[in-house]
Design an enzyme around this catalytic site. Structure first.
Site, mmCIF file in Angstrom:
data_model
loop_
_atom_site.group_PDB
_atom_site.id
_atom_site.type_symbol
_atom_site.label_atom_id
_atom_site.label_comp_id
_atom_site.label_asym_id
_atom_site.label_seq_id
_atom_site.Cartn_x
_atom_site.Cartn_y
_atom_site.Cartn_z
ATOM 1 N N TYR A 100 0.821 -1.215 0.000
ATOM 2 C CA TYR A 100 0.000 0.000 0.000
ATOM 3 C C TYR A 100 0.855 1.265 0.000
ATOM 4 C CZ TYR A 100 -4.316 -2.578 0.563
ATOM 5 O OH TYR A 100 -5.378 -3.391 0.349
ATOM 6 N N GLU A 196 3.185 -30.421 12.301
ATOM 7 C CA GLU A 196 2.628 -29.741 11.125
ATOM 8 C C GLU A 196 1.322 -29.048 11.466
ATOM 9 O OE1 GLU A 196 1.839 -32.281 7.765
ATOM 10 O OE2 GLU A 196 0.652 -30.769 6.746
ATOM 11 N N ASP A 248 2.048 -35.083 8.433
ATOM 12 C CA ASP A 248 1.169 -36.073 7.819
ATOM 13 C C ASP A 248 1.991 -37.027 6.951
ATOM 14 O OD1 ASP A 248 -1.082 -35.021 8.897
ATOM 15 O OD2 ASP A 248 -1.730 -33.942 7.076
#
Lengths: 367, 737
Positions: A100, A196, A248
């Site tokens: 911005y 995780e 995982d």
């Protein structure tokens, strides 16, 4: 004017040099350019010795007077100017904020310097490598993410924080964890556990696993952001703690481990500060389904994307170790993947009370 | 489709009306078509016994008035009776006059339906006027007027203008009144009655077509034959480039008027100052193909010093036909830049196409036929007519480009020995054939080409410019199709923005402001057109010299996403129909326009904001029909058109490239200028310097870098264009030898 430490002065010097080189080229009648190391797969290499992904030596020249490069050239200097201003005033801001700050219309046209943040983010990374300064040194940070608890005391921006007393939410890891912001204090921890998933991390926290096992538990809520990775690296090197990674059992989980261990392609230039080559993969392994008798119905079928990703990883030089090849091949062969939560099939605290302790006891991990 | 429907109606209605009065049109029995054939042999029997076995037997054969091709009555017996004897049939066999033939076959002449008839009528009259003016050496000024009788009748409630216009009484006044009306063409035009809410005739109705020229006039004795006899004319028997060929057109129009309205053609003509003008009303005896003058008066006074005025009252369909007429008028102005054309239409402001040059086109010279174009029968006929003493002399006098040497060679090759008179040749078919073959084998210089009168590069360009000026300024008409013409001029503004290659028209400045004005670019009413014209050297097909010209106008306000407009001309006459069947179209389609940076779907016209003008000038344009709507597919002609189109295309491609270049240049300049501001400010701030000198340095450098880069770009474009032109060039080489 805020105090400028040596690091800031050095960064400002680099930015000024960049601008001076442009002026010099212009005076000499040459098309000015910025030289930027290429951040792509083609320009990273795996250093077996350091066990890191390193940025190669290829560089591209970004010329001002070239129709296809002019805009990016202009953007590079808008970002440079903004960063210099940040450092000068001793402030630090988010990369969204910077977008911005630097966004405005070009002349009388409807064009803007930047149309989207997706345009300015890579320019920031370009500047980082061009002036060889880290994002933190440019006084920028990305959105923070990640939580941490453990038997450890730290100082964050002058506040002493006891990570043993963080309740259920834990301490949220800031984006910048450099020495001048976060100092690591006294600790009884024996290792660091990176989880995780936030939900799994909450299980570990609620079960007071860290208290029982004397370890620090930290999560990056998916792919760990720079702050988490840097902090893990610092704890590893400063406190000499081993790092265990629990993800995982799918290609994405393996990749999270891989990034933590040897760095990513996009941020290869920061591997030195981010990567923990000694990090250990404790699970979920493709063979855990046998070891821990996981029923077939908790498995998820691999999709095409998973399969192709897995095959790619088989080819990565840093996954060439025999056990890793077996690990990935087993996943491809079985065609199924498992989430960490699949272990809850065996009991709600199975993961904290039986799975992980057994794994660590058996030294059943991959490196 | 609508046109076809109208045609059907048009035939039925007026025919009934006309048949009542007018030299009764006899239904000509079809039998004479078999004239020349022997009467059917007695053994010939109707051989369709099996068909329609249930039909009742029809025992009586009506011998005479039964039309021949009626289906034979079916009889139960295997062997049907003879239905007519040779004698009976012979009674039905008689000559058909040419006018009768065309009465039945008016579509061959372009009078298929009332909307097309309107155009054909105007076209025939205008073509004659232009031919006459050019032959006489007069710069033509032609007025075309269409009046809607129904509308005028309703609007004014007066009888003066309505149906049978000249009542005989206002004779002297008539002509001049009409004249002054035409002179006022800039004003209300006579056909625009003020303050009226009357509607124009919808569909078909009665219209008066007036065509007036300032030509040489016609001598009194010839007027009836020219306007009242089909196949009477001055142009058929000579080889000369002209619009008219057979002498059918205007008399056919007169006949059409007579058939549909019963009104005679009205002709006023004056051959010079001091001579009286003559006013005629002429009807055609269709059976005898002879003019019948129903009125013949000398006028004391006429507003033209010399010239001809033709008025025809016809049944036409203005609503549907006007777009054809509009197009015809504007294209005629385009191909005849030496002609001033006034166009007066019902209920609309009159239009004027001022001439673009005072210079008459080069006079077309009459030539003798070229030996290579002559056929055996024609050769024998010509030999029979020859007054020469021997074959050699005959060849030299009757044909062009036969010198004594060439004649010798032909005679030798044909093996003509001893003294052979041309008359012998006419009788000895075998000898004539040998001679014909010998002619074909002998190399003979191409026919003289000074007989052709092309429009010319420069005039074609001027014609295009003035055509575009009128088109650009013309406005409201409600029924335009997608044509680039008067009809759709008003609509063009809409598709200009947006689609297709619109980036051309949308680029902020259409031309980089500082770019020097490019050669060939004309600014017409605020739009830039690129105009290229090519006149090919004359060539020959079958012994007939011809010359091809191609011109194109690209850009402007024309839609970029439509197929280009193809304007076809033959001897300066616009061809408006049968585009698909025309050899010119074929040649344009076969040209690969993608080489010239236009897109072109397979087997069709290229797509782009362009009009393409193709003109073929020849002493004998090979039309596919008497209506002269399409040119036959002669390979020689097709190839010439392609070569001309390619030449124009190369000019166009270079223009488009230049334009792209300019655009690119402007684009990058503006990019750099914008960015320089930003970079100068940033770099200035970082280094703590004033941004202004930095900006100036950047600007200077940008200029330099841009230039160098553009040079490289140009080299690349050059490369590309060389690649492009390779193919056509090769074609040209083999052509020029």
């Amino acid at each position: 004017m805020a105090r400028l430490d040596a690091a800031d002065k050095k960064t400002i010097g680099k930015i000024e040099n960049l601008a001076e080189s442009v002026l010099k080229a212009t005076k000499g009648g040459k098309n000015p350019f910025v030289e930027i190391p290429i951040r792509s797969l083609a320009n990273v290499r795996w250093s077996e010795k350091k066990r890191l992904i390193e940025l190669g030596t290829q560089r591209q020249k970004r010329y001002f007077f070239n129709v296809s490069m002019a805009k990016k050239f202009m953007q590079t200097f808008l970002v440079s100017e903004a960063c210099k201003e940040l450092i000068d005033s001793g402030k630090t801001t988010s990369i969204r904020d910077l977008y911005y700050m630097t966004k405005h219309a070009l002349g009388e046209t409807k064009q803007n310097t930047f149309e989207e943040q997706e345009e300015s983010d890579p320019i920031i990374e370009d500047l980082e490598v061009a002036v060889d300064s880290l994002r933190e040194e440019l006084h920028l940070f990305a959105t923070g993410r990640g939580s941490m608890v453990g038997p450890l005391t730290i100082r964050d921006s002058g506040d002493t924080i006891d990570l043993r007393r963080m309740g259920s939410g834990g301490w949220s890891v800031p984006s910048i964890v450099e020495e001048h912001v976060v100092q690591i204090g006294k600790s009884e921890a024996k290792y660091v556990l990176l989880v995780e998933k936030d939900a799994v991390w909450k299980r570990f926290n609620e079960d007071k696993y860290w208290q029982r096992e004397k370890c620090i538990i930290i999560t990056g809520q998916g792919q760990p952001p720079r702050g988490v990775r840097r902090l893990v690296q610092r704890m590893h090197s400063e406190l000499k703690l081993p790092v265990y990674v629990l993800v995982d059992n799918d290609p994405w989980g393996f990749y999270i481990y891989s990034v933590l261990k040897q760095g990513s392609i996009n941020l290869a230039y920061e591997s030195m500060r981010m990567a923990v080559p000694d990090a250990r993969f404790v699970g979920l392994s493709s063979f855990d389904k046998l070891t821990f008798k996981l029923p077939a119905n908790v498995a998820i079928k691999m999709n095409d994307q998973d399969n192709s990703r897995a095959k790619q990883m088989l080819a990565y030089p840093w996954f060439q170790a025999k056990r890793w090849q077996q690990e990935i091949e087993e996943m491809v062969k079985s065609g199924v993947k498992f989430e960490l939560e699949a272990l809850s099939r065996r009991g709600i605290s199975f993961i904290t009370e039986e799975y992980l302790p057994k794994k660590l006891k058996d030294r059943d991990w991959l490196e | 489709m609508a046109a076809r429907k109208a045609a059907a109606k048009g035939k039925a209605k007026p025919a009934g009306k006309a048949a009542a009065k007018q030299l009764e049109l006899v239904a000509v029995p079809a039998a004479p078509a078999r004239r020349g054939k022997a009467p059917p042999a007695p053994t010939k029997v109707a051989k369709r016994p099996g068909r329609g076995a249930k039909a009742q037997p029809e025992p009586v054969v009506v011998p005479v008035p039964e039309p021949e091709p009626a289906p034979p009555p079916v009889e139960k017996e295997r062997a049907p009776r003879r239905r007519a004897t040779a004698e009976q049939m012979a009674a039905k066999q008689r000559e058909i006059s040419i006018s009768e033939f065309f009465t039945k076959n008016r579509h061959l002449l372009g009078f298929d339906n009332p909307s097309k008839a309107l155009l054909t009528t105007i076209k025939e009259a205008v073509d004659n006027s232009l031919d006459a003016c050019e032959e006489a050496g007069i710069v033509p000024e032609i007025t075309v007027e269409v009046r809607d009788l129904g509308f005028e009748g309703r609007a004014q409630g007066q009888t003066e203008e309505s149906a049978p216009a000249p009542q005989g009484a206002p004779k002297n006044v008539r002509g001049s009144a009409a004249g002054t009306r035409l002179e006022r063409a800039g004003g209300s035009g006579g056909a625009v009655p003020p303050d009226t809410k009357s509607e124009l005739t919808k569909g078909e109705g009665r219209f008066v077509v007036v065509v007036e020229d300032n030509g040489p006039g016609i001598v009194k004795a010839q007027v009836p034959k020219i306007f009242g006899k089909l196949l009477y004319g001055s142009k058929f028997h000579r080889l000369k480039q002209s619009r008219g060929q057979q002498g059918i057109g205007i008399s056919a129009a007169a006949m059409y008027g007579q058939l549909t309205t019963g009104q005679p053609i009205r002709v006023t003509s004056r051959i010079g100052k001091g001579k009286p003008a003559h006013y005629f009303e002429i009807q055609i005896d269709t059976r005898k193909n002879n003019p019948v003058v129903t009125k013949d008066e000398a006028l004391d006074e006429w507003h033209q010093e010399h010239g001809t005025r033709v008025e025809l009252e016809i049944v036409a369909n203005w609503q549907q036909g006007q777009r054809f007429v509009n197009r015809y008028v504007e294209h005629t102005a385009l191909a005849n830049p030496h002609c001033t054309l006034h166009y007066v239409r019902p209920r609309q402001e009159p239009l004027s196409f001022p001439r673009a040059t005072e210079e008459l086109p080069k006079e077309a010279v009459e030539i003798r036929p070229h030996p290579h174009g002559v056929e055996l029968g024609a050769l024998m006929l010509m030999a029979g007519d020859s007054k020469s003493h021997d074959v050699k002399g005959f060849l030299q006098t009757a044909f062009s480009r036969v010198s004594a040497t060439v004649a010798d060679e032909i005679v030798q090759r044909a093996g003509v020995r001893g003294k052979v008179r041309p008359r012998d040749l006419a009788e000895d078919r075998e000898l004539a054939e040998r001679l014909h073959k010998a002619i074909g084998e002998t190399k003979i210089m191409n026919p003289p080409t000074n007989c052709l009168s092309p429009i010319g590069d420069e005039l074609m360009k001027r014609g295009l410019i003035s055509f575009l000026s009128v088109i650009e300024s013309e406005g409201p008409e409600e029924n335009g199709d997608s044509q680039l013409d008067l009809d759709s001029a008003s609509k063009k503004k809409v598709p200009k923005r947006g689609k297709g290659k619109a980036d051309h028209s949308e680029a902020p400045p259409p031309q980089a402001p500082e770019a020097p004005k490019e050669d060939g670019v004309e600014n017409i009413k605020g739009h830039n057109y690129f105009i290229a014209t090519v006149t090919r050297p004359p060539k020959v097909y079958r012994g007939n010299p011809f010359q091809v010209e191609v011109g194109l106008a690209y850009g402007g306000s024309w839609p970029a996403d439509k197929p280009v407009e193809l304007f076809r001309f033959a001897n300066r006459v616009p061809l408006l129909f049968q585009r698909g069947a025309c050899g010119m179209t074929e040649a344009v389609v076969k040209t690969d326009w993608r080489n010239y940076l236009l897109s072109q779907p397979k087997g069709s016209l290229p797509v782009g904001p362009m009009a393409l003008l193709v003109h073929i000038a020849s002493v004998w344009v090979p039309f596919t029909s008497e209506a002269k709507e399409a040119v036959a597919h002669y390979p020689e002609i097709t190839r010439e058109i392609q070569l001309a189109a390619q030449e124009c295309g190369r000019k166009l491609a270079s223009h488009i490239r230049k334009r792209q270049h300019a655009q690119y240049q402007a684009e990058r300049r503006s990019i750099f200028e914008l960015y320089i501001q930003e970079v100068a400010r940033s770099v200035g701030k970082i280094t703590g310097r004033s941004p202004d000198p930095i900006r100036r340095d950047f600007m200077r450098l940008a200029e330099k870098v841009t230039e160098a880069e553009l040079k490289a770009q140009d080299a690349k474009l050059q490369d590309m264009s060389e690649k492009i032109t390779k193919r056509p060039r090769r074609a040209e080489q083999e052509e020029t030898e």
